[in-house]
Write an enzyme that holds these catalytic residues in place. Sequence first.
Site, short mmCIF file in Angstrom:
data_model
loop_
_atom_site.label_atom_id
_atom_site.label_comp_id
_atom_site.label_asym_id
_atom_site.label_seq_id
_atom_site.Cartn_x
_atom_site.Cartn_y
_atom_site.Cartn_z
N GLN A 49 4.50 1.55 -5.36
CA GLN A 49 5.42 0.45 -5.06
C GLN A 49 5.69 -0.39 -6.30
OE1 GLN A 49 3.44 -1.84 -1.96
NE2 GLN A 49 1.97 -2.77 -3.36
N HIS A 70 0.49 2.38 -3.32
CA HIS A 70 0.50 1.97 -1.92
C HIS A 70 -0.50 2.85 -1.16
CE1 HIS A 70 3.05 1.75 2.09
NE2 HIS A 70 1.77 1.82 2.32
N PHE A 91 -6.80 -3.75 2.34
CA PHE A 91 -5.74 -2.77 2.11
C PHE A 91 -6.36 -1.38 1.90
CE2 PHE A 91 -2.00 -1.71 -1.02
CZ PHE A 91 -1.30 -1.07 -0.01
N HIS A 93 -7.72 -0.03 5.10
CA HIS A 93 -6.62 0.40 5.97
C HIS A 93 -6.10 1.77 5.53
CE1 HIS A 93 -2.77 0.11 8.21
NE2 HIS A 93 -2.27 0.66 7.12
N GLU A 94 -5.88 1.92 4.22
CA GLU A 94 -5.32 3.19 3.72
C GLU A 94 -6.29 4.34 3.96
OE1 GLU A 94 -2.10 3.75 2.55
OE2 GLU A 94 -1.86 1.72 3.31
N LYS A 116 -6.47 4.88 7.98
CA LYS A 116 -5.23 5.40 8.58
C LYS A 116 -4.80 6.74 7.99
CE LYS A 116 -0.50 3.99 9.76
NZ LYS A 116 0.48 2.90 9.64
N HIS A 117 -4.89 6.86 6.66
CA HIS A 117 -4.35 8.06 6.01
C HIS A 117 -5.45 8.96 5.43
CE1 HIS A 117 -0.42 6.27 6.53
NE2 HIS A 117 -0.87 5.16 5.99
P1 5GP Z 1 0.88 1.79 5.71
O1 5GP Z 1 2.34 1.61 5.42
O2 5GP Z 1 0.13 2.29 4.51
O3 5GP Z 1 0.58 2.59 6.92
O4 5GP Z 1 0.33 0.31 6.02
C1 5GP Z 1 0.28 -0.67 5.03
C2 5GP Z 1 -0.48 -1.88 5.56
O5 5GP Z 1 -1.19 -2.47 4.48
C3 5GP Z 1 0.39 -2.95 6.16
O6 5GP Z 1 -0.25 -3.50 7.27
C4 5GP Z 1 0.50 -3.97 5.05
O7 5GP Z 1 0.66 -5.28 5.53
C5 5GP Z 1 -0.84 -3.83 4.36
N1 5GP Z 1 -0.75 -4.17 2.93
C6 5GP Z 1 -1.57 -5.01 2.28
N2 5GP Z 1 -1.22 -5.11 1.00
C7 5GP Z 1 -0.14 -4.31 0.83
C8 5GP Z 1 0.68 -4.00 -0.31
O8 5GP Z 1 0.51 -4.47 -1.44
N3 5GP Z 1 1.69 -3.10 -0.09
C9 5GP Z 1 1.92 -2.54 1.14
N4 5GP Z 1 2.93 -1.67 1.25
N5 5GP Z 1 1.18 -2.81 2.23
C10 5GP Z 1 0.15 -3.70 2.06
#
Ligand code: 5GP
Length: 206
Positions: free
Chosen positions: A13, A41, A91, A94-95, A98-99
């Site tokens: 990104q 990302h 973050f 989450h990544e 989820k992935h």
């Molecule tokens: P994804 O698109 O990877 O499934 O989800 C991204 C999640 O990470 C979202 O909930 C978003 O709010 C959070 N997030 C935190 N920081 C960032 C960032 O810098 N870029 C993006 N794209 N998502 C972020």
Amino acid sequence: MTRLITYMHAYTQWPGAYCDTKHHSCCYPKTGKPTAEFSIHGLWPNHKDGSWPSNCNPDSVFDRLEISDLMGSLQKNWPSLSCPSSNGFRFWSHEWEKHGTCSESELNQHDYFATALKLKEKVNLLKILKNAEIEPDDGFYSLDSIVKAIEAVTSHAPGMECNKDSAGNSQLYQVYLCVDTSGSEIIECPILPRGRCDSSVQFPKF
Ligand code: 5GP
């Protein structure tokens, strides 16, 4: 039956576009404003048709101890820009959950993050674009010239995603590169995302 992962894509990104949209603002990490570089990302495993599985293993929770050796590099190359301001762990967690858990048979948690970082190092998008005189100077550039500049270096056309700035201009937001399931070789994307870019896009300052 679970469907096979056939490739992955690295999502990069441009922070200037993440921060400048109608829909949300951004918050710099607790460590301060990131450098003006493309940042990671995520690395997403995909099925052949471009769809992607998610949250593949609820038992494989993110463990920050497994990536302690990568911390400095993650903070620099994979900062979180969402609000409220954070130190990145949310973050990254989450990544991974989820992935990353969907390619766990190929890449364990440490290798998932290390592979994404290695790819980022291998393909320096900002340098590639600057060499083609495409700079984050708020100027408008043809989408085609951006794609061609990247393709000339990686040998494969990238996917481009745009968002809209507060004035409604189409701006360069994400670059999508496809890689094999080990995450090491750049490959032709079987499917390119529909990226909502105009034929001329702004490359915002950051
Ligand atoms: P994804 O698109 O990877 O499934 O989800 C991204 C999640 O990470 C979202 O909930 C978003 O709010 C959070 N997030 C935190 N920081 C960032 C960032 O810098 N870029 C993006 N794209 N998502 C972020």
